[in-house]
Design a protein around this motif. Structure first.
Motif, mmCIF file in Angstrom:
data_model
loop_
_atom_site.group_PDB
_atom_site.id
_atom_site.type_symbol
_atom_site.label_atom_id
_atom_site.label_comp_id
_atom_site.label_asym_id
_atom_site.label_seq_id
_atom_site.Cartn_x
_atom_site.Cartn_y
_atom_site.Cartn_z
ATOM 1 N N LYS A 1 27.351 -3.330 27.554
ATOM 2 C CA LYS A 1 27.321 -2.586 28.852
ATOM 3 C C LYS A 1 26.270 -3.384 29.755
ATOM 4 O O LYS A 1 25.611 -4.423 29.173
ATOM 5 C CB LYS A 1 27.054 -1.248 28.755
ATOM 6 C CG LYS A 1 24.952 -0.838 29.002
ATOM 7 C CD LYS A 1 25.300 0.697 28.572
ATOM 8 C CE LYS A 1 23.430 0.558 28.452
ATOM 9 N NZ LYS A 1 22.949 2.323 28.737
ATOM 10 N N GLU A 2 26.632 -3.129 30.932
ATOM 11 C CA GLU A 2 26.008 -4.296 31.874
ATOM 12 C C GLU A 2 23.897 -3.735 31.790
ATOM 13 O O GLU A 2 24.157 -2.981 33.132
ATOM 14 C CB GLU A 2 26.737 -4.360 33.318
ATOM 15 C CG GLU A 2 25.511 -4.735 34.037
ATOM 16 C CD GLU A 2 26.342 -5.068 35.974
ATOM 17 O OE1 GLU A 2 26.971 -6.521 35.990
ATOM 18 O OE2 GLU A 2 27.221 -4.486 36.373
ATOM 19 N N VAL B 1 24.315 -8.048 37.127
ATOM 20 C CA VAL B 1 25.290 -9.184 37.323
ATOM 21 C C VAL B 1 25.092 -10.005 38.211
ATOM 22 O O VAL B 1 24.641 -11.323 38.224
ATOM 23 C CB VAL B 1 26.632 -9.547 36.313
ATOM 24 C CG1 VAL B 1 27.203 -11.259 36.259
ATOM 25 C CG2 VAL B 1 26.175 -9.682 34.437
ATOM 26 N N ASN C 1 25.094 -7.420 27.330
ATOM 27 C CA ASN C 1 25.422 -7.546 27.731
ATOM 28 C C ASN C 1 26.645 -7.876 28.298
ATOM 29 O O ASN C 1 27.667 -9.005 28.309
ATOM 30 C CB ASN C 1 24.596 -7.966 29.169
ATOM 31 C CG ASN C 1 25.168 -7.772 30.866
ATOM 32 O OD1 ASN C 1 25.868 -8.045 31.285
ATOM 33 N ND2 ASN C 1 23.513 -7.601 31.384
ATOM 34 N N GLY D 1 28.531 -8.724 30.593
ATOM 35 C CA GLY D 1 28.988 -9.708 31.805
ATOM 36 C C GLY D 1 28.296 -11.426 31.883
ATOM 37 O O GLY D 1 28.375 -12.403 32.534
#
Length: 315
Positions: free
Chosen positions: A48-49, A53, A84, A86
């Motif tokens: 997930k983030e 980002v 992450n 992103g």
């Protein structure tokens, strides 16, 4: 002080490496006994983030816009960067903002996921790790999240080795009593050959490890193992060069570096053109203020900092 960026770090392999931290401390799929960042607080393979980002890219724009220089911009830091979702967007942004090469320092645990391999293929250089040869040794050395299979991790690395067009490094971390027998290292060497890296690096416990019972092997042992690999493995040397571009340093920048990368006085001095006296004064002041702590590993002293959220990076 940037929240998600740190350094430049005087890297033994990358020269001047400017770090990008894409997860909160310490979020990882492994809890490796040798890790210099300390014990894993969040053990997971959920992508997930973890940090925004857009904020990371904004900080990179600011740093590059103010003349930031480094040999590499490196996705690394307080955990596993490929967690992450992103991280590929960050690599793409760096390539649009700058001519500085990108690197990913990963444990390689998520490369069985096609989407992770696809984004990692955007980087100029990728370093992944291999220190086990079966599930039992994998669990002893890397202490992965429950359910993660060594066979899946290995297959992901094999496939990535065929897909990746950049420079692939494979780090073999050798820990006494776990994988330091010649028979074990030969099995690891056979698996490494299947991955097909451009360079293989042999490393051992140089900085204070997460598990203080983790012990280094000697330089002689590493040199004996090197010829088992194809290509012949390189034994990672100590810091030996000065980067004249690393002349800027202050308490905030040093604290951000040490939170993710424990250093000796000599390593910090590289940020001041090799001025050990200046580094000693700064570190002594930070030590007295509780911004860093001092740890002994063997006969060497290492300074460690606090993470970006103010939590000590080891206990």
């Amino acid at each position: 002080m940037y929240r998600y960026l740190f350094g430049p770090v005087p890297s033994r392999r990358l020269g001047s490496s400017f770090g990008v931290d894409l997860v909160s401390a310490k979020t990882c799929s492994f809890d490796c006994v040798f890790c210099q960042v300390g014990r894993t607080g969040v053990l997971t393979i959920d992508r997930k983030e973890y940090v925004p980002v857009s904020a990371v890219v904004a900080e990179l724009q600011d740093w590059i816009g103010h003349g930031g220089k480094a040999d590499f911009i490196t996705l690394a830091g307080a955990g596993e960067p490929t967690l992450n979702v992103g991280f590929g967007h960050v690599i793409d942004a760096i390539h649009h903002l700058s001519k500085i090469k990108t690197a990913i320092l990963s444990n390689g645990s998520l490369f069985y996921m096609p989407e992770v391999r696809l984004d990692a293929c955007m980087s100029d250089l990728v370093k992944v790790s291999l220190g086990a040869w079966d599930q039992d040794s994998f669990e002893k050395l890397n202490q992965p999240i429950a359910g993660l299979k060594f066979s899946s991790v290995l297959e992901g690395l094999r496939v990535f080795g065929k897909e990746f067009k950049g420079v692939l490094w494979l780090e073999i971390f050798v820990v006494a009593g776990i994988n330091d027998q010649k028979e074990s290292m030969q099995r690891i060497a056979d698996l490494a050959f299947e991955i097909g890296p451009d360079h293989i690096h042999l490393n051992t416990v140089v900085r204070p490890p997460a598990d203080h019972s983790a012990r280094a092997v000697s330089l002689k042992v590493l040199e004996q193992f090197a010829s088992l690999f194809s290509p012949v493995a390189e034994v990672i040397p100590s810091f030996s060069t000065r980067d004249p571009s690393m002349t800027d340093g202050g308490k905030k920048n040093i604290a951000g570096l040490l939170a993710r990368h424990p250093c000796r006085i000599e390593d910090v001095a590289m940020l001041f053109g090799g001025d050990c006296a200046k580094a000693k004064v700064l570190l002594s002041e930070m030590l007295s203020q509780g911004d860093v702590r001092l740890e002994m590993h063997g006969e060497q002293s290492f300074y460690t900092g606090v993470d970006p959220d103010g939590c000590k990076n080891r206990t």
